[in-house]
Design a protein around this motif. Structure first.
Motif, short mmCIF file in Angstrom:
data_model
loop_
_atom_site.label_atom_id
_atom_site.label_comp_id
_atom_site.label_asym_id
_atom_site.label_seq_id
_atom_site.Cartn_x
_atom_site.Cartn_y
_atom_site.Cartn_z
N UNK A 21 -7.88 62.22 22.78
CA UNK A 21 -8.46 63.14 21.80
C UNK A 21 -9.97 63.23 22.00
N UNK A 22 -10.60 62.08 22.20
CA UNK A 22 -12.05 62.07 22.42
C UNK A 22 -12.42 62.87 23.66
N UNK A 23 -11.67 62.70 24.74
CA UNK A 23 -11.93 63.46 25.96
C UNK A 23 -11.79 64.96 25.73
N UNK A 24 -10.76 65.36 24.99
CA UNK A 24 -10.57 66.78 24.70
C UNK A 24 -11.74 67.32 23.89
N UNK A 25 -12.11 66.63 22.83
CA UNK A 25 -13.21 67.10 21.98
C UNK A 25 -14.52 67.18 22.76
N UNK A 26 -14.81 66.17 23.56
CA UNK A 26 -16.06 66.19 24.35
C UNK A 26 -16.04 67.32 25.37
N UNK A 27 -14.89 67.63 25.94
CA UNK A 27 -14.81 68.73 26.90
C UNK A 27 -15.00 70.09 26.22
N UNK A 28 -14.82 70.12 24.89
CA UNK A 28 -15.00 71.36 24.12
C UNK A 28 -16.38 71.45 23.48
N UNK A 29 -17.33 70.64 23.95
CA UNK A 29 -18.72 70.67 23.48
C UNK A 29 -18.90 70.05 22.09
N UNK A 30 -18.10 69.01 21.79
CA UNK A 30 -18.23 68.28 20.54
C UNK A 30 -18.76 66.88 20.84
N UNK A 31 -19.50 66.34 19.88
CA UNK A 31 -20.03 64.99 19.94
C UNK A 31 -19.32 64.16 18.87
N UNK A 32 -18.74 63.03 19.25
CA UNK A 32 -18.00 62.19 18.30
C UNK A 32 -18.99 61.51 17.36
N UNK A 33 -18.77 61.65 16.05
CA UNK A 33 -19.65 61.05 15.05
C UNK A 33 -18.96 59.97 14.22
N UNK A 34 -17.63 59.95 14.22
CA UNK A 34 -16.87 58.99 13.43
C UNK A 34 -15.55 58.75 14.13
N UNK A 35 -15.19 57.48 14.31
CA UNK A 35 -13.99 57.17 15.07
C UNK A 35 -13.34 55.92 14.49
N UNK A 36 -12.18 56.09 13.86
CA UNK A 36 -11.39 54.97 13.37
C UNK A 36 -9.98 55.14 13.94
N UNK A 37 -9.11 54.15 13.78
CA UNK A 37 -7.75 54.28 14.30
C UNK A 37 -6.97 55.47 13.72
N UNK A 38 -7.34 55.94 12.53
CA UNK A 38 -6.61 57.03 11.88
C UNK A 38 -7.32 58.37 11.89
N UNK A 39 -8.60 58.38 12.23
CA UNK A 39 -9.40 59.59 12.03
C UNK A 39 -10.52 59.67 13.06
N UNK A 40 -10.69 60.85 13.62
CA UNK A 40 -11.81 61.12 14.53
C UNK A 40 -12.52 62.35 14.02
N UNK A 41 -13.84 62.24 13.86
CA UNK A 41 -14.64 63.39 13.42
C UNK A 41 -15.69 63.67 14.48
N UNK A 42 -15.91 64.95 14.74
CA UNK A 42 -16.87 65.35 15.75
C UNK A 42 -17.61 66.59 15.28
N UNK A 43 -18.80 66.80 15.84
CA UNK A 43 -19.56 68.00 15.51
C UNK A 43 -19.96 68.68 16.81
N UNK A 44 -20.09 69.96 16.74
CA UNK A 44 -20.49 70.74 17.90
C UNK A 44 -21.93 70.37 18.27
N UNK A 45 -22.17 70.27 19.55
CA UNK A 45 -23.51 69.94 20.02
C UNK A 45 -24.42 71.14 19.76
N UNK A 46 -25.56 70.94 19.06
CA UNK A 46 -26.46 72.05 18.71
C UNK A 46 -27.13 72.65 19.94
N UNK A 47 -27.58 73.90 19.75
CA UNK A 47 -28.37 74.53 20.79
C UNK A 47 -27.95 75.94 21.14
#
Length: 115
Positions: A21-47
């Motif tokens: 999931x982290x690899x997919x989100x990062x490939x979509x221009x997201x930066x992981x901001x919160x990561x637990x066994x049940x939940x991953x939150x990411x935000x789009x990289x600004x710019x």
């Protein structure tokens, strides 16, 4: 606020799901901001877009119903823009994440529901 959701059942061992999931989100221009066994939150990289259009992605991993071979995840992509057009920035980012999960090579899609 624009908000798009989908749910997947993936054939993958739960131990390797999070990294995928982290690899997919990062490939979509997201930066992981919160990561637990049940939940991953990411935000789009600004710019590339204004602050209000920056998308956030949340992935909920349903560990309680997971088996050794299948896991359900729920994905939400949202931002602060009003969805006045069908093809808005948030929807484009949602499509990227959705397609990234569908095409990820280290798991097999069992079911996908967009809602």
């Amino acid at each position: 606020m624009a908000r798009y959701t989908c749910s997947f059942i993936l054939a993958v061992p739960i131990g390797s799901l999070q990294q995928g999931i982290i690899e997919v989100l990062e490939s979509c221009n997201f930066d992981i901001v919160y990561n637990t066994p049940d939940n991953i939150m990411a935000r789009e990289i600004p710019g590339k877009v204004s602050y209000a259009k920056l998308a956030r992605a949340e992935v909920l991993i349903e560990r309680a119903t997971a088996t050794e071979k299948e896991v359900r995840i729920n994905v939400v992509v949202k931002n602060e823009e009003l969805p006045l057009q069908v093809e808005n920035h948030c929807h484009q980012m949602f499509d990227r994440v959705h397609q990234g999960i569908l095409e990820y090579r280290h798991w097999q899609l069992v079911e996908s529901v967009v809602g």
